[in-house]
Design a protein around this motif. Sequence first.
Motif, PDB file in Angstrom:
ATOM      1  N   UNK A 287     -31.705 -20.289 -79.594  1.00  0.00           N
ATOM      2  CA  UNK A 287     -31.883 -21.727 -79.389  1.00  0.00           C
ATOM      3  C   UNK A 287     -30.562 -22.467 -79.585  1.00  0.00           C
ATOM      4  N   UNK A 288     -29.805 -22.078 -80.598  1.00  0.00           N
ATOM      5  CA  UNK A 288     -28.511 -22.724 -80.834  1.00  0.00           C
ATOM      6  C   UNK A 288     -27.537 -22.471 -79.690  1.00  0.00           C
ATOM      7  N   UNK A 289     -27.522 -21.244 -79.201  1.00  0.00           N
ATOM      8  CA  UNK A 289     -26.626 -20.898 -78.085  1.00  0.00           C
ATOM      9  C   UNK A 289     -26.998 -21.687 -76.840  1.00  0.00           C
ATOM     10  N   UNK A 290     -28.275 -21.767 -76.541  1.00  0.00           N
ATOM     11  CA  UNK A 290     -28.708 -22.562 -75.390  1.00  0.00           C
ATOM     12  C   UNK A 290     -28.289 -24.021 -75.538  1.00  0.00           C
ATOM     13  N   UNK A 291     -28.422 -24.557 -76.733  1.00  0.00           N
ATOM     14  CA  UNK A 291     -28.017 -25.945 -76.973  1.00  0.00           C
ATOM     15  C   UNK A 291     -26.514 -26.122 -76.748  1.00  0.00           C
ATOM     16  N   UNK A 292     -25.740 -25.194 -77.254  1.00  0.00           N
ATOM     17  CA  UNK A 292     -24.290 -25.296 -77.114  1.00  0.00           C
ATOM     18  C   UNK A 292     -23.880 -25.263 -75.645  1.00  0.00           C
ATOM     19  N   UNK A 293     -24.414 -24.307 -74.925  1.00  0.00           N
ATOM     20  CA  UNK A 293     -24.066 -24.155 -73.509  1.00  0.00           C
ATOM     21  C   UNK A 293     -24.552 -25.363 -72.704  1.00  0.00           C
ATOM     22  N   UNK A 294     -25.728 -25.880 -73.044  1.00  0.00           N
ATOM     23  CA  UNK A 294     -26.257 -27.044 -72.330  1.00  0.00           C
ATOM     24  C   UNK A 294     -25.374 -28.275 -72.533  1.00  0.00           C
ATOM     25  N   UNK A 295     -24.811 -28.400 -73.709  1.00  0.00           N
ATOM     26  CA  UNK A 295     -23.934 -29.548 -73.983  1.00  0.00           C
ATOM     27  C   UNK A 295     -22.604 -29.446 -73.239  1.00  0.00           C
ATOM     28  N   UNK A 296     -22.248 -28.252 -72.820  1.00  0.00           N
ATOM     29  CA  UNK A 296     -20.973 -28.015 -72.120  1.00  0.00           C
ATOM     30  C   UNK A 296     -21.237 -27.733 -70.641  1.00  0.00           C
ATOM     31  N   UNK A 297     -22.188 -28.420 -70.056  1.00  0.00           N
ATOM     32  CA  UNK A 297     -22.663 -28.143 -68.695  1.00  0.00           C
ATOM     33  C   UNK A 297     -21.565 -27.952 -67.670  1.00  0.00           C
ATOM     34  N   UNK A 298     -20.499 -28.699 -67.734  1.00  0.00           N
ATOM     35  CA  UNK A 298     -19.467 -28.648 -66.700  1.00  0.00           C
ATOM     36  C   UNK A 298     -18.442 -27.542 -66.917  1.00  0.00           C
ATOM     37  N   UNK A 299     -18.477 -26.889 -68.052  1.00  0.00           N
ATOM     38  CA  UNK A 299     -17.442 -25.908 -68.374  1.00  0.00           C
ATOM     39  C   UNK A 299     -18.058 -24.537 -68.645  1.00  0.00           C
ATOM     40  N   UNK A 300     -17.255 -23.520 -68.389  1.00  0.00           N
ATOM     41  CA  UNK A 300     -17.620 -22.180 -68.825  1.00  0.00           C
ATOM     42  C   UNK A 300     -17.248 -22.067 -70.296  1.00  0.00           C
ATOM     43  N   UNK A 301     -18.107 -21.477 -71.087  1.00  0.00           N
ATOM     44  CA  UNK A 301     -17.799 -21.264 -72.497  1.00  0.00           C
ATOM     45  C   UNK A 301     -17.793 -19.772 -72.770  1.00  0.00           C
ATOM     46  N   UNK A 302     -17.172 -19.384 -73.854  1.00  0.00           N
ATOM     47  CA  UNK A 302     -17.110 -17.963 -74.203  1.00  0.00           C
ATOM     48  C   UNK A 302     -18.001 -17.680 -75.409  1.00  0.00           C
ATOM     49  N   UNK A 303     -18.380 -16.433 -75.541  1.00  0.00           N
ATOM     50  CA  UNK A 303     -19.158 -16.013 -76.701  1.00  0.00           C
ATOM     51  C   UNK A 303     -18.343 -16.228 -77.974  1.00  0.00           C
ATOM     52  N   UNK A 304     -17.050 -16.033 -77.905  1.00  0.00           N
ATOM     53  CA  UNK A 304     -16.180 -16.248 -79.064  1.00  0.00           C
ATOM     54  C   UNK A 304     -16.225 -17.726 -79.487  1.00  0.00           C
ATOM     55  N   UNK A 305     -16.162 -18.626 -78.512  1.00  0.00           N
ATOM     56  CA  UNK A 305     -16.222 -20.064 -78.792  1.00  0.00           C
ATOM     57  C   UNK A 305     -17.527 -20.435 -79.492  1.00  0.00           C
ATOM     58  N   UNK A 306     -18.638 -19.911 -78.996  1.00  0.00           N
ATOM     59  CA  UNK A 306     -19.941 -20.183 -79.597  1.00  0.00           C
ATOM     60  C   UNK A 306     -20.000 -19.614 -81.012  1.00  0.00           C
ATOM     61  N   UNK A 307     -19.529 -18.393 -81.159  1.00  0.00           N
ATOM     62  CA  UNK A 307     -19.519 -17.715 -82.443  1.00  0.00           C
ATOM     63  C   UNK A 307     -18.756 -18.533 -83.486  1.00  0.00           C
ATOM     64  N   UNK A 308     -17.600 -19.014 -83.106  1.00  0.00           N
ATOM     65  CA  UNK A 308     -16.780 -19.793 -84.032  1.00  0.00           C
ATOM     66  C   UNK A 308     -17.387 -21.174 -84.303  1.00  0.00           C
ATOM     67  N   UNK A 309     -17.964 -21.788 -83.291  1.00  0.00           N
ATOM     68  CA  UNK A 309     -18.549 -23.121 -83.458  1.00  0.00           C
ATOM     69  C   UNK A 309     -19.713 -23.112 -84.448  1.00  0.00           C
ATOM     70  N   UNK A 310     -20.506 -22.055 -84.438  1.00  0.00           N
ATOM     71  CA  UNK A 310     -21.692 -21.992 -85.286  1.00  0.00           C
ATOM     72  C   UNK A 310     -21.537 -21.091 -86.512  1.00  0.00           C
ATOM     73  N   UNK A 311     -20.403 -20.406 -86.620  1.00  0.00           N
ATOM     74  CA  UNK A 311     -20.229 -19.490 -87.748  1.00  0.00           C
ATOM     75  C   UNK A 311     -21.159 -18.295 -87.685  1.00  0.00           C
ATOM     76  N   UNK A 312     -21.445 -17.849 -86.459  1.00  0.00           N
ATOM     77  CA  UNK A 312     -22.299 -16.685 -86.228  1.00  0.00           C
ATOM     78  C   UNK A 312     -21.391 -15.493 -85.939  1.00  0.00           C
ATOM     79  N   UNK A 313     -21.762 -14.319 -86.395  1.00  0.00           N
ATOM     80  CA  UNK A 313     -20.940 -13.151 -86.102  1.00  0.00           C
ATOM     81  C   UNK A 313     -20.814 -12.971 -84.589  1.00  0.00           C
ATOM     82  N   UNK A 314     -19.647 -12.556 -84.163  1.00  0.00           N
ATOM     83  CA  UNK A 314     -19.380 -12.386 -82.737  1.00  0.00           C
ATOM     84  C   UNK A 314     -20.318 -11.354 -82.120  1.00  0.00           C
TER      85      UNK A 314
END
Length: 143
Positions: free
Chosen positions: A11-38
């Motif tokens: 759910x958190x990942x979907x929220x993050x990606x949805x907020x960045x609709x116009x850009x490609x994001x990386x798993x590393x970016x999501x991991x660092x943004x939420x403090x989740x293991x890569x």
Amino acid sequence: MHLKQHTDYSLRILMYVARKREALVSAREISEAYGISYSHTVKVVNKLGKLGYLDLKRGRYGGGIQLAAEPETINLATVVEQFESHLNVVECFDPDTNTCTLAGNCKLHGALQQAMNAFIDSLAQKTLADLVGPQKTTPNPVS
């Protein structure tokens, strides 16, 4: 009720990606943004891709993650049900493993089932858009 870690992350990942609709994001970016293991992030991202929620583009320079569907079409109950192997709050919810001696004569089962249904019904009324839609601002009070 306790959701698995991967369900929460999905759910958190979907929220993050949805907020960045116009850009490609990386798993590393999501991991660092939420403090989740890569490694957990990658596993959940791959599952979300297989389920059709995310578009995964491979490549060092052109790769990334985007939503594969409009946020209004992504139902929260569906995501939770796809990530949870079961929604058994107590053992008597699973007839294959139930060893409760009160089974069949217990009103607790019905009460807990009703609560679980209300939980899922509540999530079924929400989409990803409800989580990331425009923030309502309260007007400044007039002095």
